[in-house]
Write an enzyme that holds these catalytic residues in place. Structure first.
Site, PDB file in Angstrom:
ATOM      1  N   CYS A  45       2.607  35.499  40.955  1.00  0.00           N
ATOM      2  CA  CYS A  45       3.241  36.312  39.904  1.00  0.00           C
ATOM      3  C   CYS A  45       4.474  35.607  39.349  1.00  0.00           C
ATOM      4  O   CYS A  45       5.396  35.263  40.100  1.00  0.00           O
ATOM      5  CB  CYS A  45       3.632  37.678  40.454  1.00  0.00           C
ATOM      6  SG  CYS A  45       4.405  38.737  39.206  1.00  0.00           S
ATOM      7  N   ALA A  61      -9.453  39.405  35.362  1.00  0.00           N
ATOM      8  CA  ALA A  61      -8.377  40.379  35.144  1.00  0.00           C
ATOM      9  C   ALA A  61      -8.542  41.029  33.775  1.00  0.00           C
ATOM     10  O   ALA A  61      -9.118  42.102  33.650  1.00  0.00           O
ATOM     11  CB  ALA A  61      -7.015  39.706  35.281  1.00  0.00           C
TER      12      ALA A  61
END
Length: 325
Positions: A110, A232
């Site tokens: 992230c 995703a």
């Protein structure tokens, strides 16, 4: 859990809650990652059985907020993703959820400021000793698989070196997002560098990046040699991307998502966020549908807009009956 030849739902913050995971699995996802939960938050929680919903809830003590919700139906495929920067804290957090999930994954990719400032996410990519300590601590003390998800480093050589160090910790699989920390979603994913990682490891590698159609699953597997493929945005925009029979109309997918949110009493903020993302990929949020979602304050409001009032009433009535028993 077996990580070879699988279609995988990627972890997505505020999206990867129980309704969206179940929806993706219904359409063909073999493994579904939950949204990243920070260890600091998790250690303030306790596990509770929710007899009304038939779920297992991880609830924050004091606030009573549901931080993670799962159910028996997904126990064999759900992966709990954690944000952490400390091995002891990571283990303490993982022990709260480990009996109810198929695996635990550590987020090492992230790029958001919150994660990096806390030494989590992509900040771990430059700390191989800490990565080793976190993963080996979890491996020694948990009876379920441990995995992690990384991004590409500055050079392919650096990525391979890190991936090999991760493999030596005994993790069951490694997910590789084919972008660097500085890259944006609009930048093309580098499948060639994922292929370099695959060639260097013996454990399963899950390739992630630029999968938007069912055919892309095979394309990225052939280009990278990866064991499995993770998606995703392609799933967020239309969760039926996992279906070998082809995508369903977006309106049908949204209705099914709304039904699952009602059934599992999803956090309304998560429901609204996910619906807005689904809408925004093909239409303006300023149009009637987007405006209705934005203005909705409850699932009753959402149900009204998607013509699911009868379903909402039925679920609500059934829930009241369960509580009265």
């Amino acid at each position: 859990m077996e990580y070879r030849n699988k279609l995988v739902l990627a972890p997505m913050v505020r999206v990867g809650t129980l309704p969206f995971r179940l929806l993706s699995a219904e359409y063909g996802a073999d493994i579904t990652y939950g949204e990243e939960i920070i260890d600091h938050k998790l250690i303030k929680c306790e596990r509770r059985v929710n007899d009304v919903l038939g779920s297992i809830d991880v609830v924050e003590k004091g606030t009573e907020a549901v931080v993670f919700r799962t159910c028996d139906e997904e126990k064999s495929r759900v992966v709990f993703q954690m944000g952490t920067s400390d091995p002891v804290r990571a283990l303490t957090a993982a022990q709260i959820v480990c009996r109810d999930v198929a695996a635990v994954d550590i987020n090492m990719g992230c790029p958001k400021a919150f994660s990096i400032s806390g030494g989590m996410g992509a900040a771990l990519l430059t700390k191989p000793e800490l990565i080793h300590d976190i993963l080996t601590t979890l491996k020694r003390n948990l009876d379920i698989p441990v995995t992690c998800k990384i991004r590409l480093l500055k050079s392919s050589k650096d990525t391979i070196e890190l991936a090999r160090r991760i493999e030596k910790t005994g993790v069951s699989a490694l997910a590789v997002h084919g972008r660097r920390v500085a890259d944006r979603p609009r930048d093309p994913a580098n499948w060639n560098e994922i292929a370099d990682v695959v060639a260097a490891l013996s454990i399963p590698v899950i390739a992630n990046g630029d999968v938007f159609e069912y055919e892309d699953f095979q394309r990225i597997k052939e280009a990278t040699g990866a064991s499995s493929v993770m998606v995703a945005r392609g799933a967020l925009w239309n969760a039926s991307v996992f279906s070998s029979e082809g995508k369903l109309p977006r309106d049908d997918v949204k209705k099914q998502y709304v039904r699952k949110c009602i059934l599992w009493d999803n956090d309304i903020r998560s429901t609204k966020h996910t619906l807005k993302e689904m809408i925004a990929c093909h239409a303006s949020l300023g149009l009637p549908e987007g405006t209705a979602v934005i203005k909705s304050e409850t699932h009753a409001d959402i149900a009204r807009h998607y013509d699911e009032e009868k379903y909402y009433a039925s679920v609500t009535q059934s829930r009241l009956f369960c509580r009265d028993r």
